[in-house]
Design a protein around this motif. Structure first.
Motif, short mmCIF file in Angstrom:
data_model
loop_
_atom_site.label_atom_id
_atom_site.label_comp_id
_atom_site.label_asym_id
_atom_site.label_seq_id
_atom_site.Cartn_x
_atom_site.Cartn_y
_atom_site.Cartn_z
N LEU A 101 0.86 -1.18 0.00
CA LEU A 101 0.00 0.00 0.00
C LEU A 101 0.90 1.23 0.00
N ALA A 102 0.49 2.23 -0.81
CA ALA A 102 1.28 3.47 -0.85
C ALA A 102 0.36 4.67 -0.69
N LEU A 103 0.85 5.70 -0.05
CA LEU A 103 0.17 7.00 -0.01
C LEU A 103 1.08 8.00 -0.71
N ILE A 118 -8.09 16.15 -0.33
CA ILE A 118 -7.82 17.23 -1.28
C ILE A 118 -7.60 18.52 -0.50
N SER A 119 -6.46 19.13 -0.73
CA SER A 119 -6.17 20.44 -0.15
C SER A 119 -6.07 21.42 -1.30
N PRO A 120 -6.03 22.73 -1.01
CA PRO A 120 -5.97 23.70 -2.11
C PRO A 120 -4.81 23.44 -3.07
N ASP A 121 -3.67 22.98 -2.53
CA ASP A 121 -2.51 22.84 -3.41
C ASP A 121 -1.99 21.41 -3.52
N SER A 122 -2.72 20.44 -2.97
CA SER A 122 -2.22 19.06 -3.04
C SER A 122 -3.34 18.05 -2.87
N MET A 123 -3.02 16.80 -3.24
CA MET A 123 -3.95 15.69 -3.03
C MET A 123 -3.19 14.52 -2.44
N ILE A 124 -3.87 13.69 -1.65
CA ILE A 124 -3.26 12.44 -1.18
C ILE A 124 -4.00 11.28 -1.82
N ILE A 125 -3.24 10.40 -2.48
CA ILE A 125 -3.79 9.25 -3.19
C ILE A 125 -3.38 7.99 -2.45
N GLU A 126 -4.32 7.08 -2.28
CA GLU A 126 -4.01 5.77 -1.69
C GLU A 126 -4.05 4.73 -2.80
N ALA A 127 -2.97 3.96 -2.90
CA ALA A 127 -2.93 2.93 -3.94
C ALA A 127 -2.51 1.60 -3.33
N THR A 128 -3.11 0.51 -3.82
CA THR A 128 -2.74 -0.82 -3.35
C THR A 128 -2.37 -1.66 -4.56
N LYS A 149 3.17 -2.11 -9.98
CA LYS A 149 2.05 -1.20 -10.21
C LYS A 149 2.29 0.12 -9.48
N LEU A 150 2.73 0.02 -8.23
CA LEU A 150 2.96 1.24 -7.46
C LEU A 150 4.10 2.05 -8.05
N ASP A 151 5.11 1.34 -8.57
CA ASP A 151 6.25 2.05 -9.18
C ASP A 151 5.80 2.86 -10.40
N THR A 152 4.96 2.22 -11.26
CA THR A 152 4.55 2.94 -12.47
C THR A 152 3.64 4.10 -12.12
N MET A 153 2.77 3.88 -11.15
CA MET A 153 1.88 4.96 -10.74
C MET A 153 2.69 6.13 -10.17
N GLU A 154 3.71 5.77 -9.40
CA GLU A 154 4.58 6.81 -8.84
C GLU A 154 5.23 7.62 -9.97
N GLY A 155 5.64 6.91 -11.03
CA GLY A 155 6.26 7.57 -12.18
C GLY A 155 5.32 8.59 -12.81
N LEU A 156 4.06 8.19 -12.96
CA LEU A 156 3.08 9.10 -13.57
C LEU A 156 2.85 10.33 -12.69
N LEU A 157 2.72 10.08 -11.37
CA LEU A 157 2.41 11.18 -10.46
C LEU A 157 3.59 12.14 -10.32
N ARG A 158 4.78 11.61 -10.57
CA ARG A 158 5.98 12.43 -10.44
C ARG A 158 5.93 13.64 -11.40
N GLU A 159 5.26 13.44 -12.53
CA GLU A 159 5.11 14.53 -13.50
C GLU A 159 4.51 15.78 -12.85
N TYR A 160 3.64 15.54 -11.87
CA TYR A 160 2.95 16.67 -11.24
C TYR A 160 3.74 17.21 -10.05
N GLY A 161 4.63 16.38 -9.51
CA GLY A 161 5.40 16.80 -8.35
C GLY A 161 4.94 16.10 -7.09
N ILE A 162 5.65 15.02 -6.76
CA ILE A 162 5.30 14.29 -5.55
C ILE A 162 6.00 14.95 -4.37
#
Lengths: 162, 577
Positions: A88-90, A117-127, A132-145
């Motif tokens: 599980l990842a947040l 959801i905050s004005p400038d950020s979101m928290i996503i929970e993934a299992t 799978k978590l690595d690729t999702m992390e890669g995609l989210l990195r585009e936005y700035g983790i």
């Protein structure tokens, strides 16, 4: 780099047992890639799921040495084929309000959830499994983790055995 | 059914030790074990008051090695507990059963860096077979029962019990359990039958077999079975340092000691064998060297009670996990059923030839005592006497000369720190062995370096009136390290040469011992006669040349082909043996 091996241990649920397990692995010269611990169906026991970095022969040696610990009841070596595993990842992602729909669509594709959801950020929970978590992390990195927390791998063998 | 008695934790500890049949406790008191010491005051258990806690552990270890019974240690918290660390590690490496009881600060202040607080279960985690921190007095009897069981079964080892002082003071209804319930601790004792059959088939076929045996034979009390197997198939027996005495040195099938300072013919035998029957050994680096690379064509049977030893240092063809005694008996039975006959005469003759060809002669050099030749003199003297001898050693050159030259013919009669190589082990261990074996003559072979690591125990030995004998091979140097520097560090003697030795004779006399010193070969006979006949503790200093080498020597990581048999020629120096 050595291979990753997943070990599932049933141990006594009492203080100091985790130290015995992890210090043994460390002093025999191996690295723990991930670790997850919690109670199981029997309250006197805990399950420790450890991913160790080692070659096959040293892994056998680690298992034999772990078996010698008085507080260790059972050790299973879990292969990908005959077991299921999850992590599980947040992810806390920096997002402007107009980017939110993109994040939500990624979240849907990966069957993840938006936790906050905050004005400038979101928290996503993934299992899922590590890939799978690595690729999702890669995609989210585009936005700035901004922050990531991942549990260690937990795993169970398929079917019933002893 | 055991009866319940209201008592304190401290009284319960002593009552539990009594229930385990403990006769001696080796220890040193302090603030956080006062309760247990008070309870000991009324007990039939004898307490041996050492002069340093490290020595208490070595003494308990010597007691255990020489008797087969577990050794018991009692020390206080903090420095008392940390001083036991080297002793515990020594016992752990050599698989010796000990129960070490340490005092601890009150439960409520654990973790506050209280006076004399040390996390001893944490510190000793990697060097104990198991350990306990007892927080509830009602757990004490079960914990002690388990500790004895774990220490003495399977592959033996030290178990530590840490008892906070408030737990010692708390009262409860005591009864001592008769059994243990440890579902996760079930050592495999009986060897797999199919594996035993497979091993017997290999033995029946082997043309050049060698039994390579060690401390496991002694721990398992399997000397009788080893003898029967060796004799029934005429298999030569190589005995490691830890195994010395498990097969009699006077036996015609006794090959000698393998390893770094082992016999050349023994190492050749291990390399040229077509079958190694390894029993209760761990293919340690000091024995096997680069054996793994060489023995590809050699079949290996490995018998050990610890499954983790199998395949750890050496690949194995037939592994058998279990107690050596039962497995050897199974092999003998299986070979008998097969009708196997001894058929290795050529091999035995070959080994005898190698033994003759590669023997390294030792002789005194003029007026100087050669330490190897001295050991031969001592061996002859011991053989002429009827006494039952137990030899204890410290660690270093003297240890190797003793191991090479002194014939040991029964188990538990040669006591040495093999795995950890602990200087300062020998004197206290000899004390423990003498206590366990009052009828035996205890001889501690020491060096001037090692003796000074626990020399204070001369006081304990004197006050107990133990008649043990110490021989100090005095070269005013840390000889083994000096030897490595001479051979592998271009004679750069960094921190190995003492300017001079202290007057050990005067020191011994100050401790109330008899003492003498010799420096020439002509004095040896009379000095040894005196030493071995003296009624009481006595020390003999034997001055030896600083440059004496332990030979032969297979350098670390090398093979028997690279064995050093004489002092190599150094630049600007004459070569001499």
């Amino acid at each position: 780099m050595s291979d990753l091996h997943t070990l599932s241990l049933l141990v006594e649920n009492k203080p100091g047992v985790l130290t015995r397990v992890t210090s043994l692995i460390a002093r025999r010269g191996y690295n723990i890639a991930s670790l997850a611990v919690d109670r199981v169906e029997d309250p006197t026991l805990s399950r420790v799921t450890i991913v160790v970095e080692a070659d096959a022969t040293p892994t056998e040696q680690i298992i034999k040495q772990l078996h010698k610990l008085v507080d260790v009841h059972k050790i299973y070596r879990l292969d990908d084929e005959d077991s299921v595993s999850r992590e599980l990842a947040l992810f806390k992602v920096a997002v402007t309000p107009d980017q939110r729909p993109e994040i939500i669509s990624i979240t849907n594709v990966y069957r993840a959830r938006v936790l906050d959801i905050s004005p400038d950020s979101m928290i996503i929970e993934a299992t899922g499994n590590g890939n799978k978590l690595d690729t999702m992390e890669g995609l989210l990195r585009e936005y700035g983790i901004k922050e990531i927390v991942r549990t260690g791998k937990v795993a169970l063998s398929r079917g019933l055995r002893d | 059914m055991a009866q319940e008695h209201r008592m304190t934790g401290a009284q319960a500890i002593v009552a539990s030790l009594e229930a385990e049949g403990v006769e001696y406790v080796f220890g040193y008191p302090g603030g956080n074990v006062l309760g247990i010491y008070d309870a000991l005051y009324d007990s039939s258990i004898q307490h041996v008051l050492v002069r340093h806690e490290q020595a208490a552990v070595h003494a308990a270890d010597g007691y255990a090695r020489s008797s087969g019974r577990p050794g018991i240690v009692l020390v206080t918290s903090g420095p008392g507990a940390t001083n036991t660390v080297t002793g515990i590690a020594t016992a752990f490496m050599d698989s010796i059963p000990l129960v070490v009881i340490t005092g601890q600060v009150e439960t409520g202040i654990i973790g506050t860096d209280a006076f004399q607080e040390a996390d001893i279960t944490g510190i000793t985690l990697p060097i104990t077979k198991h350990s306990y921190l007892v927080k509830d007095v009602r757990d004490l009897p079960r914990v002690i029962k388990e500790a004895f069981y774990i220490a003495t079964t399977g592959r033996p080892g030290p178990v530590l019990i840490d008892v906070p002082c408030d737990v010692q003071a708390a009262t409860f209804d005591f009864w001592y359990p008769l059994t243990v319930n440890l579902p996760s601790y079930k050592p495999t004792l009986r060897g797999n039958k199919r594996q035993i059959t497979a091993a017997a088939a290999l033995i029946a076929r082997a043309k050049r077999p060698v039994l390579y045996v060690g401390g496991g034979i002694i721990a398992s009390d399997a000397s009788g079975e080893l003898m029967e197997l060796a004799e029934s198939m005429s298999i030569p027996v190589a005995v490691t340092l830890m195994g010395k005495g498990c097969f009699p040195a006077e036996h015609q099938l006794y090959l000698g000691m393998p390893g770094m300072h082992g016999g050349i013919h023994v190492n050749m035998a291990l390399e040229q064998a077509d079958l190694l029957i390894a029993v209760g050994v761990r293919f340690a680096d000091r024995v096997a060297g680069k054996l793994a690379d060489l023995a590809r064509s050699t079949k290996v049977i490995h018998i050990d009670i610890d499954p983790a030893e199998i395949g750890k240092n050496q690949e194995v063809d037939v592994p058998i996990v279990g107690d050596a005694r039962g497995i050897l008996a199974g092999l003998i039975e299986e070979l008998r059923k097969m009708g196997a006959q001894p058929h290795c005469q050529d091999w035995l003759q070959q080994l005898a030839v190698w033994q003759r060809e590669h023997a390294i002669p030792c002789a005194h050099r003029g007026d100087a005592i050669d330490p190897a030749a001295f050991m031969c003199d001592l061996a002859r003297m011991l053989q002429q006497r009827d006494d039952d001898f137990i030899i204890c050693t410290e660690v270093g050159q003297h240890q190797m000369w003793a191991a090479q030259k002194l014939p040991i013919n029964r188990p538990r009669a040669f006591i040495t720190s093999g795995g950890l190589g602990t200087m300062g082990f020998g004197l206290p261990a000899a004390m423990g062995a003498q206590i366990a074996n009052p009828e035996s003559k205890l001889l501690c072979i020491s060096g001037d370096g090692s003796l000074q690591m626990n020399i204070q125990e001369m006081a304990t030995i004197r006050s107990l009136g133990l008649p043990l004998k110490v021989i100090v091979l005095d070269n005013a140097a840390l000889g083994m390290v000096r030897q490595f520097q001479e051979l592998f560090y271009q004679q750069r003697y960094s921190a190995t040469l003492f300017d001079e030795s202290p007057d050990f004779v005067a020191i011994a006399r100050a401790y109330g011992w008899a003492a003498a010193c010799i420096s020439t070969p002509s004095q040896i006979r009379a000095a040894l006669e005196w030493l071995l006949s003296y009624d009481g503790p006595a020390l003999l200093t034997v001055r030896i040349p600083q440059d004496a080498l332990v030979l032969p020597m297979v350098p670390t990581g090398a093979t028997v082909d690279d064995v050093i048999i004489a002092r190599p020629e150094h630049d600007g120096r004459e070569a001499e043996l």
